[in-house]
Design an enzyme around this catalytic site. Structure first.
Site: not given
Length: 404
Positions: A179, A207, A238
């Site tokens: 990240s 991610h 996200k």
């Protein structure tokens, strides 16, 4: 109170005191910050779906039908149809038998790791894993061994010694996309080592989902290992534009998590509107592969533009791009200078990253325009150059000494 003031003063002196910034309106490629319209380059809203009409409509409809909150933990009365529907969809999306929703990515990693291993076991963790993995390893009670970042030879030496000590169970855990550096774990090689040494493999793909792999299925899918890695965790907050997290695994593993993962058992279930919104975002990713493709194109534009401006981006090949500047005070100064010119690129400082590796951590969205990314690269390069200070260069990936 004097002790509190002293601690805050110490943070100020080191450039490590954080302050909340308030955005006005929804997150998008541009946001209103302090009455000023700025380009947002530090959001994890990678596909720009937090304000997508179908996502908003699904959240609103769920609030009307199921209420604003779940009202209880999943094992009491908090399991509702939106939770089960999304779990089925996530399992199918990633190619697993089952999935289980948690309240956050932090809770998912704590719960999964402490379920898979405990006293008498061994957990091997990449040195640059997310804090939630670090804390999950600590809380599990297992023996913790930290291998150098993406260093397979070092990991194998640990596994070989663990085999000699005959640990009851061994777990290898790694981020899929790291990240703070934007680089990707060698997942196929990690799985090969896990199989060779009779270990389990866990990948946190928070991610990677929405950005890598066929259809945005993540770093594990990019490695063509969907359903092969023992367990993956991901987030709803996200690319999936909601809130919460999940683990994908076998049916039996799901049952074990339900009965053993304390962060699942003792937490209120995620609210139905957030879960329904994430489900709608997942459906959008499936129907709009162009969004994933656009994210990749935008990330390439920004990476290339930064390099053209003379900046180093480490090993990033994703939408996360780190610009190492050194000290915390310089990172803050560069952030504020870029912000004054209309570009919001957040400064990341210890303890999030190792001492001396403070950085501007940029993240791209599919909804950005290529030209504004090129312009932002020039603004950021000027900000970093203007705040230059004598410093010893430290490479990205420098380990955190106390990460274990």
């Amino acid at each position: 109170m004097e002790r509190l003031d002293q601690r805050l003063a110490e943070l100020d002196a080191k450039g490590l005191r954080r302050r909340l910034r308030t955005l006005v309106g929804p997150q998008g490629p541009h946001v209103n910050l302090g009455g000023k319209r700025v380009l947002l380059l530090c959001s994890n809203n990678y596909l720009g779906l937090t304000a997508h009409h179908s996502v908003l409509a699904a959240g609103a409809a769920a609030a009307e039908r199921w209420g604003s909150g779940a009202g209880s933990s999943r094992l009491i009365s908090g399991t509702m149809e939106p939770h089960l529907a999304l779990e089925r969809a996530l399992a199918e999306f990633h190619g697993y038998e089952s999935s289980l929703i948690f309240g956050s990515g932090y809770l998912a990693n704590l719960g999964v790791i402490s379920t898979l291993v405990g006293p008498g076991d061994l957990v091997c963790s990449d040195r640059l894993n997310h804090a939630s993995i670090v804390d999950g390893c600590r809380l599990s009670g297992a023996e913790k061994r930290i291998f150098r970042h993406r260093d397979l030879a070092h990991l194998e030496s640990i596994l070989a010694s663990a085999q000699a000590r005959a640990a009851d169970r061994t777990l290898i855990v790694s981020d899929g996309v790291f990240s703070m550096d934007g680089d990707v774990a060698p997942i196929a090689a990690l799985l090969e080592l896990a199989r060779r040494y009779d270990a389990m493999l866990m990948i946190d793909d928070a991610h990677g989902v929405g950005s890598l792999g066929p259809g945005g299925r993540g770093a594990v899918a990019e490695a063509a290992l969907g359903g092969e890695v023992d367990i993956i965790t991901g987030t709803l907050g996200k690319a999936l534009a909601g809130y919460g997290a999940y683990a994908c695994c076998s049916d039996r593993m799901r049952e074990l998590l339900i009965n053993s993962a304390r962060s699942f058992i003792f937490s209120t279930a995620p609210p139905p509107p957030a879960v329904a919104a994430a489900h709608a975002a997942l459906d959008t990713i499936r129907s709009r592969p162009d969004l994933v493709r656009k994210l990749g194109e935008n990330a390439a534009v920004l990476r290339e533009s930064l390099i053209d401006c003379g900046l180093a981006i480490g090993d990033s090949r994703t939408q996360i791009i780190p610009l190492l500047v050194g000290s915390a005070t310089r990172a803050v100064a560069a952030c504020e200078l870029a912000l004054s010119h209309g570009v919001y690129a957040q400064a990341i400082r210890p303890p999030t990253v190792p001492e001396g590796t403070s950085r501007l951590r940029l993240s791209v969205m599919a909804s950005h325009r290529a030209e504004e990314l090129r312009e932002a690269a020039a603004v950021i390069a000027d900000a970093i150059a203007t705040t230059a200070e004598p410093t010893t260069a430290i490479a990205l990936g420098t380990p955190i000494a106390d990460a274990a």
